[in-house]
Scaffold this motif. Structure first.
Motif, mmCIF file in Angstrom:
data_model
loop_
_atom_site.group_PDB
_atom_site.id
_atom_site.type_symbol
_atom_site.label_atom_id
_atom_site.label_comp_id
_atom_site.label_asym_id
_atom_site.label_seq_id
_atom_site.Cartn_x
_atom_site.Cartn_y
_atom_site.Cartn_z
ATOM 1 N N GLN A 47 0.834 -1.199 0.000
ATOM 2 C CA GLN A 47 0.000 0.000 0.000
ATOM 3 C C GLN A 47 0.874 1.258 0.000
ATOM 4 O O GLN A 47 0.571 2.243 -0.684
ATOM 5 C CB GLN A 47 -0.911 -0.013 1.226
ATOM 6 C CG GLN A 47 -1.880 1.166 1.276
ATOM 7 C CD GLN A 47 -2.805 1.084 2.485
ATOM 8 O OE1 GLN A 47 -2.780 0.107 3.236
ATOM 9 N NE2 GLN A 47 -3.616 2.118 2.670
ATOM 10 N N ILE A 48 1.974 1.217 0.770
ATOM 11 C CA ILE A 48 2.892 2.357 0.797
ATOM 12 C C ILE A 48 3.498 2.589 -0.581
ATOM 13 O O ILE A 48 3.565 3.724 -1.068
ATOM 14 C CB ILE A 48 4.008 2.114 1.837
ATOM 15 C CG1 ILE A 48 3.426 2.093 3.252
ATOM 16 C CG2 ILE A 48 5.094 3.199 1.719
ATOM 17 C CD1 ILE A 48 4.444 1.745 4.320
ATOM 18 N N GLU A 49 3.924 1.514 -1.230
ATOM 19 C CA GLU A 49 4.530 1.643 -2.552
ATOM 20 C C GLU A 49 3.538 2.220 -3.558
ATOM 21 O O GLU A 49 3.898 3.099 -4.355
ATOM 22 C CB GLU A 49 5.030 0.283 -3.027
ATOM 23 C CG GLU A 49 5.731 0.339 -4.374
ATOM 24 C CD GLU A 49 6.312 -1.001 -4.772
ATOM 25 O OE1 GLU A 49 7.089 -1.032 -5.752
ATOM 26 O OE2 GLU A 49 5.988 -2.012 -4.112
ATOM 27 N N THR A 50 2.303 1.758 -3.504
ATOM 28 C CA THR A 50 1.281 2.250 -4.430
ATOM 29 C C THR A 50 1.033 3.736 -4.214
ATOM 30 O O THR A 50 0.922 4.511 -5.174
ATOM 31 C CB THR A 50 -0.024 1.479 -4.236
ATOM 32 O OG1 THR A 50 0.210 0.088 -4.480
ATOM 33 C CG2 THR A 50 -1.095 1.984 -5.189
ATOM 34 N N ARG A 51 0.994 4.155 -2.942
ATOM 35 C CA ARG A 51 0.753 5.565 -2.663
ATOM 36 C C ARG A 51 1.925 6.429 -3.119
ATOM 37 O O ARG A 51 1.728 7.482 -3.728
ATOM 38 C CB ARG A 51 0.531 5.766 -1.158
ATOM 39 C CG ARG A 51 0.219 7.219 -0.780
ATOM 40 C CD ARG A 51 0.232 7.416 0.712
ATOM 41 N NE ARG A 51 -0.656 6.490 1.392
ATOM 42 C CZ ARG A 51 -0.784 6.433 2.733
ATOM 43 N NH1 ARG A 51 -0.064 7.237 3.485
ATOM 44 N NH2 ARG A 51 -1.605 5.568 3.299
ATOM 45 N N LEU A 52 3.142 5.974 -2.839
ATOM 46 C CA LEU A 52 4.316 6.781 -3.188
ATOM 47 C C LEU A 52 4.558 6.843 -4.684
ATOM 48 O O LEU A 52 5.192 7.789 -5.181
ATOM 49 C CB LEU A 52 5.565 6.225 -2.487
ATOM 50 C CG LEU A 52 5.535 6.266 -0.949
ATOM 51 C CD1 LEU A 52 6.851 5.741 -0.398
ATOM 52 C CD2 LEU A 52 5.267 7.676 -0.441
ATOM 53 N N GLN A 53 4.050 5.867 -5.424
ATOM 54 C CA GLN A 53 4.184 5.914 -6.877
ATOM 55 C C GLN A 53 3.506 7.140 -7.466
ATOM 56 O O GLN A 53 3.853 7.583 -8.566
ATOM 57 C CB GLN A 53 3.578 4.646 -7.492
ATOM 58 C CG GLN A 53 4.377 3.373 -7.264
ATOM 59 C CD GLN A 53 5.690 3.358 -8.004
ATOM 60 O OE1 GLN A 53 5.838 3.985 -9.042
ATOM 61 N NE2 GLN A 53 6.657 2.614 -7.476
ATOM 62 N N GLY A 54 2.539 7.693 -6.726
ATOM 63 C CA GLY A 54 1.857 8.898 -7.188
ATOM 64 C C GLY A 54 2.749 10.125 -7.260
ATOM 65 O O GLY A 54 2.400 11.112 -7.912
ATOM 66 N N PHE A 55 3.933 10.063 -6.583
ATOM 67 C CA PHE A 55 4.865 11.195 -6.631
ATOM 68 C C PHE A 55 5.698 11.196 -7.897
ATOM 69 O O PHE A 55 6.350 12.189 -8.200
ATOM 70 C CB PHE A 55 5.811 11.149 -5.409
ATOM 71 C CG PHE A 55 5.172 11.604 -4.134
ATOM 72 C CD1 PHE A 55 5.254 12.921 -3.718
ATOM 73 C CD2 PHE A 55 4.487 10.708 -3.321
ATOM 74 C CE1 PHE A 55 4.684 13.349 -2.541
ATOM 75 C CE2 PHE A 55 3.904 11.121 -2.152
ATOM 76 C CZ PHE A 55 3.992 12.447 -1.734
ATOM 77 N N LEU A 56 5.696 10.082 -8.632
ATOM 78 C CA LEU A 56 6.484 10.012 -9.847
ATOM 79 C C LEU A 56 5.769 10.724 -10.980
ATOM 80 O O LEU A 56 4.538 10.737 -11.046
ATOM 81 C CB LEU A 56 6.746 8.546 -10.232
ATOM 82 C CG LEU A 56 7.503 7.708 -9.194
ATOM 83 C CD1 LEU A 56 7.649 6.296 -9.695
ATOM 84 C CD2 LEU A 56 8.858 8.335 -8.907
ATOM 85 N N ARG A 57 6.540 11.296 -11.899
ATOM 86 C CA ARG A 57 5.955 12.022 -13.010
ATOM 87 C C ARG A 57 6.120 11.213 -14.299
ATOM 88 O O ARG A 57 7.105 10.542 -14.483
ATOM 89 C CB ARG A 57 6.640 13.375 -13.191
ATOM 90 C CG ARG A 57 6.606 14.204 -11.917
ATOM 91 C CD ARG A 57 7.318 15.520 -12.128
ATOM 92 N NE ARG A 57 7.754 16.093 -10.867
ATOM 93 C CZ ARG A 57 8.395 17.231 -10.760
ATOM 94 N NH1 ARG A 57 8.696 17.913 -11.829
ATOM 95 N NH2 ARG A 57 8.772 17.704 -9.600
#
Length: 246
Positions: A236-246
């Motif tokens: 879940q953490i990885e999925t959320r942090l992927q949102g910071f990638l452009r």
């Protein structure tokens, strides 16, 4: 290394010197010591007058980031945070103490220490956000120093031009001194406008872009560390942090 910055400097110089050469001019016609002293000295003096010492020194240090920007790989940071979340779920938050010792990033190390000490996620987030906001304001203030230099230098160039014309008017009776005065007048204007529009203002804009990138990176770190503290699932953490990638 930011190759675009180096290319930009080369193109700027090539355009000015090449255009001057195509018009039949010589490089030495653009080299004028008095004009350079007037523009550089006046610009630096005006900026020193308006800028606190701490902010000015920070600005001078940050100028290097235009050519050698800080490296913060977001995918690598996400991978690191996810790995830490796995360790925390397996061994508890104290299992991250070893990671704190070997972490080179001061911001991450501070956040990790807050996590290991068992602070609440909201407290961790607030503490790190205060530091993020403080650093961002300080860095943006440093960027404005170059913007101020870009604002002053054209005006100082005009002052140099007027001083050159005054010199010309005072020596109308001596034609041998007219050339140097006229050269100072026009070259000072070139120095002032060129310094502002080819260097100071573009460098300030790039420095601001890197400040925003660093803030984006730290926001990712804050989100990841808060999630680790809350004991969230690594996926879940990885999925959320992927949102910071452009």
């Amino acid at each position: 290394m930011d190759i675009l910055s180096f290319i930009g400097v080369v193109i700027a110089f090539a355009a000015i010197l090449g255009g001057n050469w195509l018009e039949g001019g010589h490089i030495d016609t653009l080299a004028n010591g008095p004009a350079m002293i007037i523009v550089l000295g006046g610009t630096i003096g005006a900026v020193l007058l308006q800028t606190p010492m701490q902010v000015f020194l920070r600005s001078m240090r940050m100028m290097g980031t235009v050519f050698m920007p800080p490296k913060h790989g977001l995918p690598e940071t996400i991978e690191k945070l996810v790995e830490w979340s796995k360790i925390a779920r397996k061994d508890g938050l104290l299992g991250l103490e070893a990671a704190v010792e070997f972490e080179s990033d001061v911001f991450i190390r501070k956040g990790m220490q807050l996590v290991v000490d068992g602070n609440e996620p909201d407290d961790i987030r607030r503490t790190l956000e205060v530091e993020l906001d403080s650093r961002e304001r300080f860095d943006l203030a440093a960027c404005k120093v170059l913007e101020a230099m870009g604002g002053y230098s054209p005006t100082i160039g005009i002052i140099g031009a007027v001083m050159g014309l005054i010199h010309v008017m005072q020596n109308l009776s001596d034609p041998s001194k007219l050339g140097s005065g006229i050269a100072t007048a026009f070259v000072a204007t070139i120095y002032g406008v060129g310094l502002a529009n080819l260097f100071m203002l573009p460098m300030a804009a790039k420095m601001k872009a890197y400040v925003q990138q660093q803030s984006h990176y730290r926001e990712l770190v804050i989100e990841g560390l808060a999630a680790i503290s809350e004991g969230e699932n690594p996926r879940q953490i990885e999925t959320r942090l992927q949102g910071f990638l452009r």
